[in-house]
Structure formats: structure tokens, C-alpha cells
Design a protein around this motif. Structure first.
Motif, PDB file in Angstrom:
ATOM      1  N   VAL A   3       0.773  -1.383  -0.032  1.00  0.00           N
ATOM      2  CA  VAL A   3      -0.104  -0.056  -0.038  1.00  0.00           C
ATOM      3  C   VAL A   3       0.785   1.289   0.000  1.00  0.00           C
ATOM      4  CG1 VAL A   3      -2.252  -1.059   1.204  1.00  0.00           C
ATOM      5  CG2 VAL A   3      -0.309   0.039   2.585  1.00  0.00           C
ATOM      6  N   ILE A   4       2.044   1.401   0.687  1.00  0.00           N
ATOM      7  CA  ILE A   4       2.861   2.400   0.706  1.00  0.00           C
ATOM      8  C   ILE A   4       3.181   2.935  -0.858  1.00  0.00           C
ATOM      9  CG2 ILE A   4       5.084   3.462   1.384  1.00  0.00           C
ATOM     10  CD1 ILE A   4       4.870   1.962   4.174  1.00  0.00           C
ATOM     11  N   PRO A   5       3.582   2.226  -1.630  1.00  0.00           N
ATOM     12  CA  PRO A   5       3.948   2.689  -3.003  1.00  0.00           C
ATOM     13  C   PRO A   5       2.754   3.245  -3.736  1.00  0.00           C
ATOM     14  CG  PRO A   5       5.010   0.406  -2.700  1.00  0.00           C
ATOM     15  CD  PRO A   5       4.019   0.803  -1.407  1.00  0.00           C
ATOM     16  N   ARG A   6       1.457   2.590  -3.398  1.00  0.00           N
ATOM     17  CA  ARG A   6       0.609   3.313  -4.034  1.00  0.00           C
ATOM     18  C   ARG A   6      -0.182   4.581  -3.280  1.00  0.00           C
ATOM     19  NH1 ARG A   6      -3.419  -1.442  -6.016  1.00  0.00           N
ATOM     20  NH2 ARG A   6      -3.819   0.012  -7.532  1.00  0.00           N
ATOM     21  N   LEU A   7       0.118   4.684  -2.102  1.00  0.00           N
ATOM     22  CA  LEU A   7      -0.701   5.512  -1.369  1.00  0.00           C
ATOM     23  C   LEU A   7       0.137   7.025  -0.875  1.00  0.00           C
ATOM     24  CD1 LEU A   7      -2.708   3.833   1.056  1.00  0.00           C
ATOM     25  CD2 LEU A   7      -3.545   5.078  -0.627  1.00  0.00           C
ATOM     26  N   TYR A   8       1.370   6.569  -1.161  1.00  0.00           N
ATOM     27  CA  TYR A   8       2.416   7.715  -0.598  1.00  0.00           C
ATOM     28  C   TYR A   8       3.245   8.177  -1.785  1.00  0.00           C
ATOM     29  CZ  TYR A   8       1.587   6.992   4.089  1.00  0.00           C
ATOM     30  OH  TYR A   8       1.047   7.069   5.560  1.00  0.00           O
ATOM     31  N   ARG A   9       3.272   9.382  -2.014  1.00  0.00           N
ATOM     32  CA  ARG A   9       4.314  10.105  -3.096  1.00  0.00           C
ATOM     33  C   ARG A   9       5.776   9.747  -2.640  1.00  0.00           C
ATOM     34  NH1 ARG A   9       3.712  13.222  -7.109  1.00  0.00           N
ATOM     35  NH2 ARG A   9       1.256  13.701  -6.494  1.00  0.00           N
ATOM     36  N   GLY A  10       6.343   9.456  -3.544  1.00  0.00           N
ATOM     37  CA  GLY A  10       7.763   9.326  -3.588  1.00  0.00           C
ATOM     38  C   GLY A  10       8.132   7.987  -2.438  1.00  0.00           C
ATOM     39  N   MET A  11       7.082   7.064  -2.461  1.00  0.00           N
ATOM     40  CA  MET A  11       7.405   6.110  -1.179  1.00  0.00           C
ATOM     41  C   MET A  11       7.389   6.632   0.144  1.00  0.00           C
ATOM     42  SD  MET A  11       7.693   2.813  -2.575  1.00  0.00           S
ATOM     43  CE  MET A  11       8.608   1.778  -1.644  1.00  0.00           C
ATOM     44  N   GLY A  12       6.888   7.931   0.357  1.00  0.00           N
ATOM     45  CA  GLY A  12       6.878   8.324   1.778  1.00  0.00           C
ATOM     46  C   GLY A  12       8.286   9.109   1.926  1.00  0.00           C
ATOM     47  N   ALA A  13       9.053   9.189   0.648  1.00  0.00           N
ATOM     48  CA  ALA A  13      10.474   9.921   0.943  1.00  0.00           C
ATOM     49  C   ALA A  13      10.431  11.318   0.869  1.00  0.00           C
ATOM     50  CB  ALA A  13      11.397   9.185  -0.197  1.00  0.00           C
ATOM     51  N   GLY A  63      -3.028   9.685  -5.325  1.00  0.00           N
ATOM     52  CA  GLY A  63      -4.101   8.858  -5.555  1.00  0.00           C
ATOM     53  C   GLY A  63      -5.167   9.701  -5.341  1.00  0.00           C
ATOM     54  N   VAL A  64      -6.446   9.245  -5.794  1.00  0.00           N
ATOM     55  CA  VAL A  64      -7.761   9.721  -5.447  1.00  0.00           C
ATOM     56  C   VAL A  64      -7.902   9.584  -3.721  1.00  0.00           C
ATOM     57  CG1 VAL A  64     -10.217   9.735  -5.571  1.00  0.00           C
ATOM     58  CG2 VAL A  64      -8.818   9.109  -7.549  1.00  0.00           C
ATOM     59  N   GLY A  65      -8.214  11.059  -3.146  1.00  0.00           N
ATOM     60  CA  GLY A  65      -7.978  11.343  -1.827  1.00  0.00           C
ATOM     61  C   GLY A  65      -6.743  11.925  -1.259  1.00  0.00           C
ATOM     62  N   GLY A  66      -5.547  11.896  -2.135  1.00  0.00           N
ATOM     63  CA  GLY A  66      -4.446  12.528  -1.723  1.00  0.00           C
ATOM     64  C   GLY A  66      -3.922  12.091  -0.335  1.00  0.00           C
ATOM     65  N   THR A  67      -3.740  13.376   0.379  1.00  0.00           N
ATOM     66  CA  THR A  67      -3.008  13.103   1.788  1.00  0.00           C
ATOM     67  C   THR A  67      -4.354  12.642   2.655  1.00  0.00           C
ATOM     68  OG1 THR A  67      -1.240  14.365   1.320  1.00  0.00           O
ATOM     69  CG2 THR A  67      -1.783  14.084   3.472  1.00  0.00           C
ATOM     70  N   THR A  68      -5.647  13.144   2.518  1.00  0.00           N
ATOM     71  CA  THR A  68      -6.618  12.577   3.311  1.00  0.00           C
ATOM     72  C   THR A  68      -6.905  11.180   3.450  1.00  0.00           C
ATOM     73  OG1 THR A  68      -8.587  12.520   1.726  1.00  0.00           O
ATOM     74  CG2 THR A  68      -7.951  14.682   2.475  1.00  0.00           C
ATOM     75  N   THR A  69      -6.508  10.501   2.654  1.00  0.00           N
ATOM     76  CA  THR A  69      -6.325   9.037   2.501  1.00  0.00           C
ATOM     77  C   THR A  69      -5.428   8.403   3.713  1.00  0.00           C
ATOM     78  OG1 THR A  69      -6.822   9.018   0.235  1.00  0.00           O
ATOM     79  CG2 THR A  69      -6.413   6.701   1.152  1.00  0.00           C
ATOM     80  N   LEU A 101      -5.006   1.691  11.267  1.00  0.00           N
ATOM     81  CA  LEU A 101      -4.552   1.596   9.973  1.00  0.00           C
ATOM     82  C   LEU A 101      -4.789   2.922   9.060  1.00  0.00           C
ATOM     83  CD1 LEU A 101      -5.163  -2.065   8.902  1.00  0.00           C
ATOM     84  CD2 LEU A 101      -2.794  -0.863   9.272  1.00  0.00           C
ATOM     85  N   CYS A 102      -5.166   4.078   9.985  1.00  0.00           N
ATOM     86  CA  CYS A 102      -5.580   5.343   9.439  1.00  0.00           C
ATOM     87  C   CYS A 102      -4.525   5.599   8.355  1.00  0.00           C
ATOM     88  CB  CYS A 102      -5.624   6.293  10.540  1.00  0.00           C
ATOM     89  SG  CYS A 102      -6.649   6.019  11.635  1.00  0.00           S
ATOM     90  N   GLN A 103      -3.390   5.699   8.457  1.00  0.00           N
ATOM     91  CA  GLN A 103      -2.161   6.056   7.642  1.00  0.00           C
ATOM     92  C   GLN A 103      -2.158   5.110   6.506  1.00  0.00           C
ATOM     93  OE1 GLN A 103      -1.796   5.324  11.038  1.00  0.00           O
ATOM     94  NE2 GLN A 103      -0.679   7.079  12.047  1.00  0.00           N
ATOM     95  N   PHE A 104      -2.650   4.307   6.049  1.00  0.00           N
ATOM     96  CA  PHE A 104      -2.534   3.123   5.183  1.00  0.00           C
ATOM     97  C   PHE A 104      -3.811   3.052   4.450  1.00  0.00           C
ATOM     98  CE2 PHE A 104       0.347   2.446   8.369  1.00  0.00           C
ATOM     99  CZ  PHE A 104       1.561   2.812   7.574  1.00  0.00           C
ATOM    100  N   GLY A 105      -4.681   3.802   4.461  1.00  0.00           N
ATOM    101  CA  GLY A 105      -6.062   3.684   3.807  1.00  0.00           C
ATOM    102  C   GLY A 105      -7.061   2.896   4.874  1.00  0.00           C
ATOM    103  N   MET A 141      -2.889  20.344  -6.509  1.00  0.00           N
ATOM    104  CA  MET A 141      -1.866  19.436  -6.576  1.00  0.00           C
ATOM    105  C   MET A 141      -1.387  19.162  -5.099  1.00  0.00           C
ATOM    106  SD  MET A 141      -0.519  20.079 -10.525  1.00  0.00           S
ATOM    107  CE  MET A 141       0.876  18.854 -10.571  1.00  0.00           C
ATOM    108  N   GLY A 142      -1.544  20.168  -4.271  1.00  0.00           N
ATOM    109  CA  GLY A 142      -0.847  20.244  -2.895  1.00  0.00           C
ATOM    110  C   GLY A 142       0.210  21.102  -2.867  1.00  0.00           C
ATOM    111  N   THR A 143       0.889  21.232  -1.671  1.00  0.00           N
ATOM    112  CA  THR A 143       1.461  22.347  -0.984  1.00  0.00           C
ATOM    113  C   THR A 143       2.817  22.225  -1.852  1.00  0.00           C
ATOM    114  OG1 THR A 143       0.393  22.736   0.930  1.00  0.00           O
ATOM    115  CG2 THR A 143       2.824  23.359   0.768  1.00  0.00           C
ATOM    116  N   PHE A 144       3.336  20.917  -2.224  1.00  0.00           N
ATOM    117  CA  PHE A 144       4.752  20.781  -2.731  1.00  0.00           C
ATOM    118  C   PHE A 144       4.637  20.774  -4.289  1.00  0.00           C
ATOM    119  CE2 PHE A 144       5.865  18.062   1.221  1.00  0.00           C
ATOM    120  CZ  PHE A 144       6.351  19.074   1.874  1.00  0.00           C
TER     121      PHE A 144
END
Length: 641
Positions: free
Chosen positions: A200-210, A226-232, A318-322, A390-393
Motif C-alpha cells: 500500500v505504501i508505494p500506491r498511497l504515498y508520493r515518492g514512497m513516503g520519502a 491517488g484519489v483522496g490525496g493526503t486525506t487517505t 491503519l488510518c495512515q494506510f487507507g 496538487m498540494g503544497t509541494f
């Protein structure tokens, strides 16, 4: 564990490392060396660059042992290998190299079902094989569905489906406008949220969370895709914009319409869509009782379960992983379906590349992706209004690439630097995988810019963030359920900047913490440590980059805090990047006007966290949604006139 036929490079050195690093504990048997090595080989199977890096690191360990013992690592006894690891862990450079080398092996061991069971973690999530089907799903298409290039027309095109973009889409579609949303990532749902972090991390986190801010301190700032962005991937905490912050916006940035009275109905609308209510104490867990007990003994009183967008939450942890139950109303569950149900369309797997524009008038956007046949495709959406969300970054970088120039674009970044303090309570079970990660708060110092909130991390974070090896590491992991996690965040006055980085998913983020903010950070460490001690902690554990400082009395705490410290001495993180395209009535002070239109441009708007003018001192998703909803309603009125 998953096995593989791929051979692990320098396997004999890896085996010696695993034997020394993962011995038997009180509850957990010694690691199965072959299984751990096979699992790591599986991780590396499709990543030859990582495989070469790991091989080089293992060879480094083999040779590094010679410098301190006169023998190669693999020629040492089990105990002497453990001693080498312990010595290296205390070195500035070698310690970081060892931590990176050890991480995949620790991860393979911690993710093993038997290890998880032994530490008392919840069993693996059983995801549904299929989920309910809805009519609005027919209005979702992906790049894979496109036969070739396409061009569409709409009233409004929105790039991004996080807190800002999704809320704007719902407001506009509800008012009868033709809305198209474009999302770079996938539309995942609860059948995808298995809790298997390597998936799930590669699919939910930009840059693998890096994504990481770098300066006088290194601060990870993970953001979603992904759909939902950081809210997911957030913890679901919902707070309105503090009144003193709104007052500052009115005074400094001319945002005269941003008053509590004007925004009250907007906030209420957001909270209704998100089903906001206080966290159920049953699923807040023992951490709430510990913090409440210690805090009250010290005279604090503003203690409460946090307000969250998770009605029906049963503490999956598991809030941080969907959210695997869809209890958390991230925008993929709340705003996006509502927008689609009202006629909006969504295209996923398409990355916005350029604005369609004539001078400073924007007439839409082009996005590219890859279809099912593996061919590149382009989607062009022509629209009278284009919203970048697209988000702050990523928003400031996209705007800069497309000709937007402002002295404030990409600057004024605030991130709410956060700290955590742990404590060991041998006689308590915190149910750390069976409770809400962030369900309780203390707001006594919120007006000073210091907010205390739960911050329990998953078991793998517990292990990977430590700098322990051998018996000490295994024992630390065995104590996961007896370890209290709680944190705090700072309403920062420091500011950073975003620039292009080495990869499109990893921007260069610079951030230096100033003396005021570091003073607040130390105050957070001090207060939280004393709360634990008052609650009866056996030991308070203060995380640093090179290890944990263990404290068991107020005198030890006083001695620790009396030393000279620097920001880089502590483990910090951040989760709320804001401000890189901030609002201001005066273009000399910001990028967008009070209606979110980019100063000096026609038809171009921004609606995401980058608009928030200053640090909030409160979790920002409700603020971002309310700002976007307000701006979208104003936009709809102008279009419908």
C-alpha cells in the motif's frame, strides 16, 4: 514470509548480520535466517539499483569490522558481531549507514505473521473480494481506458482530488456546473487497503513516503497520492481554523471575509459531509487514560477525545494506510463520490503537464498517461476555469513550469514540526495495533502554538525508528504493546521553500527551524515527559536520530534539558505542509487573491493547502476544505450569472 528464487547479493554477510541482529528474545524465537534473506531478496527482485546498494553496504560492514576487531564481520563470533553493531550504531556516519543497511532485514522480520502474533498485533486485515457498485462509478475513467488522445470541454477542470480539489468539485457540481477532475494516481478503495505496507505504501504515498525537509534538521513530511490525496493517509483529525489565526489573516493579508461568522456555515457544511464527531473512548485506548491521568496531576484540564471524520470507527489502527472499513471519510469516500453523483467526471492515472493558455489567460489543461496497450495518451480538457489542487509541494512547481511568476510562489512553507515522546508502562496494554493512532488531545497550550495529540505509529515504525540491534532490539520490539506513544506539534514561525528535486515525486524542500520554534519543541518534550512520569511511567524514552534517551525521574529530565541541544539531535516529523501559494488581497504579499484566483491571470485558480497563508496550529484538512468550498461557491456564482 514470502520466499523467492532470486539470490540475495553477498548473502553470507547478510546471514551473519541477521543472526547477530535478530536473536531470540523473551517471547520471540531467533529469526529464521534463510527466510529473512529470501524475503529481502524478494523486495529487491525488481529493483536492481537497490540490490547493488545493499550489496555494497554489506561489503562495507564486512570490511568495517576489520577496523575495530581485526577480523571480517563474518569471521566473528555471534557476540562479537553484536558488539560491532552496537559500537557502529553510536557513530554519526557509520550509524546512519548501518541503519539503512539493517532496515530491509528488520522490516522482513517485523512483517512476518509469527512476529506480529508474538508482539500481540491485530491479525491481518481481511479485505472484501468485491465492494458495492454505484452508478457514479461509471463516471470514473483511467488512462488505461483511453484508446488514444482525447479532448473534452467543461466549465471547470480540477487537477487533484485531495482536501481542496475534491471539496471544490463537490461544490461546483452541486451547482450544476460541468466539472472534470484529473488525478495522477489510482482510485483505490477498501479492498485495496489490506494493511500490507509493502503493497500500500508505494500506491498511497508520493515518492514512497520519502518527501523530506532538509536544513538544520531533517524532517520527513509524507504526502499522499491517488484519489483522496493526503486525506487517505492522515489520522482523520478535524479542527476548525483557530480564531486568532483568522484575525491574523485579516490584518496581515487583507482577507476581510475570513471571519468566524462568515465561515461558520462553511465549516458546518464540511463537518456534515465528513460526519465529524468525537472519537469513541473505547477505541482511543489506554493512551487516553494515561495522558489524562498524568496531565490532570500537573494541573492541565483541556483534555478530550479528538474530533474525527470517522463515524463508526472500530480502531483498526491503519488510518495512515487507507481505512479498511471506509469509516474514515477521506475525500475518496466522501467528497469525490458526492461530486460524481452530481455529474462530475474523474480521470485517473493522468499527470497534468501543461496549462492550455493564451498569454495569461488559461483555457484548460493537458495531462498524459499510458493506456492499456502501453502507449502514451494525452487528455486535453478545455475549460473556462482551471483549478490547480496538487498540494503544497507540487502546485508551486507546476505553476512555475507553466509561466507563473511570483516572489512568493514556492516560499513561506510551514509544516507543523512534530515531536514524539515514548514511555514504558510494563503493567499496561496500549493495544497499539487495535486503537485509533491519533484519538486524544490536550489543548491547554494551543494558544501558545503547542498542540498535544496522540501519535501511535505502526509496529514497523516502532522498530525501524529505533537504533537498536541484537537482544536490545528484539526486547524493544517485544515491549511494543507496553510502550505509550503521544506527540505534539508546533504552530511554526519558521518558513521553508520548495524547489524541483532529483525526481518528480521528490521535490527539494529546504527548512531551517528557528530558535523560537526549537524552544517550543523542547517545551513539548519537557511537558510530555513530565506527564508520563506523573502517570507512573517506568521509563520515559526521548527519540533522537542516533538512539533513545531513557529517563526515569524529573531530576534526570532536568539534567537532560539543561544540556545544549540542537534541532538535529531529535527525531522530528511533519504532516501539514502549507503556504507555498498563499492568499493575499495584495499581490505583493501572496500568489492568489481572496477568491483563490492567481494574481495577474485569468481563469487560473489554486485550491489546496498551498493557499493557507500561515501555520495554523491545528490539523488543516477542515480549513483547506472550507477555503476551497467557499471559493468554489463564489466561482459558481460568477459562472452562472
Amino acid at each position: 514470509m514470502t520466499t523467492t528464487t532470486t539470490e540475495l547479493p553477498a548473502r553470507h554477510i547478510a546471514a551473519a548480520l541477521v543472526e547477530a541482529m535478530l536473536p531470540a528474545g523473551e517471547q520471540i524465537p531467533a529469526a529464521d535466517v534463510d527466510t529473512v534473506c529470501d524475503t529481502v531478496a524478494g523486495y529487491l527482485e525488481e529493483h536492481p539499483v537497490w540490490a547493488r546498494a545493499l550489496a555494497s553496504s554489506l561489503v562495507w560492514l564486512e570490511g568495517r569490522a576489520v577496523l575495530s576487531t581485526g577480523k571480517r564481520f563474518t569471521r566473528l563470533s555471534h557476540q562479537r558481531r553484536a558488539d560491532v553493531l552496537q559500537r557502529l550504531s553510536t557513530k554519526a556516519v557509520s550509524g546512519n549507514l548501518l541503519r539503512a543497511l539493517a532496515a530491509p532485514f528488520k522490516l522482513a522480520w517485523m512483517l512476518d505473521a509469527e512476529t506480529q502474533k508474538r508482539v500481540g498485533n491485530r491479525p491481518a486485515v481481511e479485505v472484501p473480494s468485491q465492494i458495492e457498485q454505484f452508478r457514479w462509478q461509471h463516471q470514473v475513467s483511467s488512462a488505461a481506458d483511453l484508446d488514444g488522445d482525447e479532448e473534452l470541454e467543461a466549465d471547470v477542470v480540477i487537477v487533484g482530488t485531495g482536501a481542496g480539489g475534491a471539496a471544490a468539485a463537490y461544490e461546483l457540481a452541486s451547482r450544476g456546473l460541468a466539472v472534470v477532475m484529473i488525478e495522477e494516481g489510482d482510485y483505490l478503495n477498501r479492498k485495496d487497503f489490506s494493511g500490507e505496507l509493502t503493497k500500500v505504501i508505494p500506491r498511497l504515498y508520493r515518492g514512497m513516503g520519502a518527501t523530506t525537509a532538509v536544513g538544520n534538521v531533517t524532517i520527513p513530511v509524507p504526502v499522499g497520492k491517488g484519489v483522496g490525496g493526503t486525506t487517505t493517509i492522515n489520522s482523520g483529525t478535524c479542527m476548525r481554523t483557530p480564531a486568532n489565526v483568522l484575525a491574523r489573516w485579516r490584518n496581515e493579508f487583507g482577507l476581510t471575509g475570513f471571519t468566524e461568522d462568515n465561515l461558520d456555515s462553511v465549516f458546518a457544511g464540511v463537518e456534515e459531509v465528513l460526519c465529524v464527531e468525537q472519537a469513541d473512548p473505547r477505541y482511543v485506548g489506554e493512551i487516553g487514560n494515561v495522558i489524562a491521568d498524568g496531565a490532570r496531576k500537573l494541573g492541565y484540564s483541556q483534555l478530550h477525545p479528538l474530533r474525527r471524520n470517522a463515524r463508526g470507527c472500530d480502531g483498526q489502527g491503519l488510518c495512515q494506510f487507507g481505512c479498511p472499513t471506509d469509516a474514515k471519510q477521506s475525500t475518496n469516500v466522501s467528497y469525490v463520490p458526492r461530486a460524481l453523483d452530481r455529474g462530475a467526471f474523474l480521470f485517473t492515472g493522468l499527470r497534468a503537464q501543461r496549462l492550455v493558455r493564451n498569454g495569461h489567460r488559461v483555457d484548460g489543461v493537458e495531462a498524459t498517461g499510458t493506456n492499456a496497450a502501453g502507449k502514451p495518451v494525452t487528455l486535453r480538457i478545455r475549460a473556462a476555469r482551471t483549478i490547480i489542487a496538487m498540494g503544497t509541494f507540487m502546485t508551486p512547481l507546476f505553476l512555475q513550469d507553466n509561466g507563473v511568476r511570483s516572489a512568493h510562489l514556492g516560499r513561506h512553507l510551514t509544516i507543523h514540526p512534530a515531536g514524539v515522546v515514548n514511555a514504558l508502562f510494563p503493567d499496561r496494554d496500549f493495544g497499539n495495533s487495535r486503537t485509533i493512532p491519533q484519538g486524544f488531545g490536550m489543548a491547554d497550550l494551543a494558544s501558545e502554538g503547542l498542540m498535544f495529540e496522540g501519535g501511535t505509529i505502526p509496529f514497523i515504525g516502532h522498530g525501524l525508528f529505533s537504533n537498536f540491534y541484537g537482544e536490545r532490539f528484539v526486547r524493544f520490539c517485544e515491549q511494543y504493546q507496553q510502550t505509550a506513544y503521544f506527540g505534539f506539534m508546533i504552530r511554526d514561525t519558521s518558513e521553508g521553500r520548495v524547489r524541483k528535486g532529483p525526481h518528480r515525486d521528490v521535490p527539494w524542500i529546504s527548512y531551517n527551524m528557528n530558535d523560537h520554534d526549537f524552544g517550543m519543541f523542547l517545551k513539548g518534550i519537557d511537558i510530555l515527559s513530565r506527564i508520563y512520569l506523573a502517570a507512573g511511567a517506568e521509563k520515559v524514552l526521548i527519540p533522537g536520530l542516533t538512539g533513545l534517551t531513557a529517563i526515569d525521574s524529573e531530576k534526570q529530565l532536568d539534567d537532560f534539558l539543561s544540556r545544549r541541544h540542537k534541532p538535529r539531535d531529535f527525531l522530528m516529523s511533519a504532516y501539514h505542509p502549507l503556504g507555498t501559494a498563499r492568499l493575499s488581497a495584495n499581490p505583493d504579499k501572496g500568489v492568489c487573491d481572496p477568491d483563490h484566483r492567481v494574481h495577474g491571470w485569468q481563469g487560473l485558480y489554486v485550491m489546496d493547502g498551498s493557499n493557507v497563508p500561515t501555520s495554523l496550529g491545528a490539523n488543516p484538512q477542515v480549513t483547506i476544505m472550507a477555503m476551497a468550498a467557499r471559493a468554489a461557491a463564489t466561482m459558481a456564482e460568477t459562472i452562472n450569472q
